[in-house]
Design an enzyme around this catalytic site. Structure first.
Site, PDB file in Angstrom:
ATOM      1  N   TYR A   1      14.442  -6.991  -2.983  1.00 36.61           N
ATOM      2  CA  TYR A   1      13.842  -5.755  -3.510  1.00 36.61           C
ATOM      3  C   TYR A   1      14.050  -4.660  -2.478  1.00 36.61           C
ATOM      4  CZ  TYR A   1      10.218  -2.856  -5.865  1.00 36.61           C
ATOM      5  OH  TYR A   1       9.530  -1.865  -6.536  1.00 36.61           O
TER       6      TYR A   1
ATOM      7  N   LYS B   1      17.094  -5.821  -6.662  1.00 35.80           N
ATOM      8  CA  LYS B   1      16.456  -4.745  -7.418  1.00 35.80           C
ATOM      9  C   LYS B   1      16.656  -3.507  -6.575  1.00 35.80           C
ATOM     10  CE  LYS B   1      11.593  -3.549  -8.520  1.00 35.80           C
ATOM     11  NZ  LYS B   1      11.809  -2.228  -9.061  1.00 35.80           N
TER      12      LYS B   1
HETATM   13  C1  LIG Z   1       9.776   4.340  -6.219  1.00 35.07           C
HETATM   14  C2  LIG Z   1       9.345   3.427  -7.317  1.00 35.07           C
HETATM   15  O1  LIG Z   1       8.197   3.040  -7.394  1.00 35.07           O
HETATM   16  N1  LIG Z   1      10.296   3.030  -8.180  1.00 35.07           N
HETATM   17  C3  LIG Z   1      10.020   2.192  -9.307  1.00 35.07           C
HETATM   18  C4  LIG Z   1      10.789   0.941  -9.283  1.00 35.07           C
HETATM   19  O2  LIG Z   1      11.852   0.823  -8.790  1.00 35.07           O
HETATM   20  C5  LIG Z   1      10.287   2.915 -10.604  1.00 35.07           C
HETATM   21  O3  LIG Z   1      10.072   2.042 -11.672  1.00 35.07           O
HETATM   22  C6  LIG Z   1       9.404   4.136 -10.717  1.00 35.07           C
HETATM   23  O4  LIG Z   1       8.066   3.729 -10.780  1.00 35.07           O
HETATM   24  C7  LIG Z   1       9.721   4.971 -11.943  1.00 35.07           C
HETATM   25  O5  LIG Z   1      11.073   5.249 -11.950  1.00 35.07           O
HETATM   26  C8  LIG Z   1       8.898   6.248 -11.986  1.00 35.07           C
HETATM   27  O6  LIG Z   1       9.332   7.167 -11.025  1.00 35.07           O
HETATM   28  C1  LIG Z   2       7.945  -0.264 -10.012  1.00 35.40           C
HETATM   29  C2  LIG Z   2       8.500  -1.581  -9.927  1.00 35.40           C
HETATM   30  O1  LIG Z   2       9.570  -1.805 -10.358  1.00 35.40           O
HETATM   31  C3  LIG Z   2       7.679  -2.611  -9.324  1.00 35.40           C
HETATM   32  O2  LIG Z   2       6.615  -2.869  -9.825  1.00 35.40           O
HETATM   33  O3  LIG Z   2       8.048  -3.192  -8.309  1.00 35.40           O
END
Ligand SMILES: CC(=O)N[C@H](C=O)[C@@H](O)[C@H](O)[C@H](O)CO
Ligand SMILES: CC(=O)C(=O)O
Length: 304
Positions: free
Chosen positions: A140, A168
């Site tokens: 991640y 990810k």
């Molecule tokens: C920085 C962050 O938290 N990124 C999330 C996961 O990768 C996204 O799913 C965001 O929550 C989403 O793109 C909203 O900005």
């Molecule tokens: C925002 C997201 O992808 C997470 O929950 O790790």
């Protein structure tokens, strides 16, 4: 050739939210209701205990209880990836062992946070938790929140391990995303992180996405995926634009997770407030949340 059928890990994965009772304690019952809510939405699986799931705000016992509830409720129906990142390697190892015992389908972790770690330290941290189970591991990478930007060189070391099957990628560069795919040198999963550019990530090589806003509109991301698969790029662009208008509004509340959990509560799915320091919504936010929920629900009506 990998030991796993990676097809079951491709597609749209909801980053599941936390589910607490009114006292703010993990509620297995609410976790189950929330997990169940996603089963008929078309998603491939759930990402449990990540940023959206507040894994790092919970202690090890709570994180185990969440995973247990998820596995009991939907473990046979959805692919379950569990985030085991923690500040100490010891905790992550314990969570890895537990995840395997419960039959989760993969584990995943951010680097440890707080200490400014060298690449060698992060490598060791990940290696130890990978060695603790026989589950496949998904890196991640989320430099905005961890402050640790995974380099292609550390990536290449990690990817040489058989159990490392994917990443990810929550950084916003789709070029870097493409580089992870290109530098993997094997059959390898790349998940798009930023929901705002699901389509961009997909076009540049992502195999699907894991996202924090999917949980209030999983049908829309599944439809976006279908448009992409059918080559209907203009329709996909139009839907991504509509999704982004919603995400912009979601991000205007005191916290994203306060807002998304409030929206679910308007639909009868109670998950409580996020844990502090993540702020809950305020009394005067509800009117805007109701409007936003209606906007999302009518889009879902149109597309689903
Ligand atoms: C920085 C962050 O938290 N990124 C999330 C996961 O990768 C996204 O799913 C965001 O929550 C989403 O793109 C909203 O900005
Ligand atoms: C925002 C997201 O992808 C997470 O929950 O790790």
């Amino acid at each position: 050739m990998t030991a796993w059928d990676l097809d079951k890990y491709k597609g749209v994965f909801v980053a599941m939210y936390s589910a607490y009772n009114e006292a703010g304690e993990v509620s297995p019952d609410r976790v189950k209701k929330l997990a169940r809510y996603y089963v008929n939405s078309g998603v491939k699986g759930l990402y449990v205990g990540g940023s959206s799931g507040e894994g790092i705000l919970q202690n090890v016992e709570e994180r185990k209880a969440v995973l247990k509830a998820v596995m009991e409720e939907v473990g046979q129906e959805l692919t379950i990836i569990v985030h085991i990142g923690a500040n100490s390697t010891k905790e992550s190892k314990e969570l890895a062992i537990h995840a395997e015992a419960l039959g989760a389908h993969a584990v995943s972790a951010v680097p440890a946070i707080y200490y400014r770690l060298s690449e060698k330290a992060v490598e060791r941290h990940w290696q130890e938790m990978i060695d603790s189970s026989s589950l496949p591991f998904i890196i991640y990478n989320i430099p905005q929140t961890t402050g640790f930007n995974l380099t292609q060189s550390l990536f290449k070391k990690m990817v040489a391990l058989d159990k490392v099957v994917g990443i990810k990628m929550s950084g916003e560069s789709v070029f870097e995303l493409q580089q992870f795919k290109a530098n993997s040198g094997k059959e390898f999963l790349v998940y798009n992180g930023p929901d705002e550019q699901y389509l961009g990530g997909r076009i540049m090589g992502a195999d699907g996405g894991i996202g924090g806003t999917y949980g209030v509109m999983p049908e829309l991301f599944c439809q976006l995926e279908t448009f992409y698969q059918n080559g209907a790029i203009e329709k996909a662009q139009d839907l991504q634009n509509k999704i982004n208008a919603i995400i912009t509004k979601l991000l205007s509340f005191p916290s994203l997770y306060g807002a998304t959990k409030a929206i679910l509560s308007l639909r009868g799915i109670e998950t409580g407030s996020p844990r502090l320091p993540l702020l809950p919504v305020q009394e005067n936010d509800w009117e805007a949340l109701r409007e936003l929920n209606q906007e999302i629900e009518s889009l879902i009506q149109i597309y689903a």
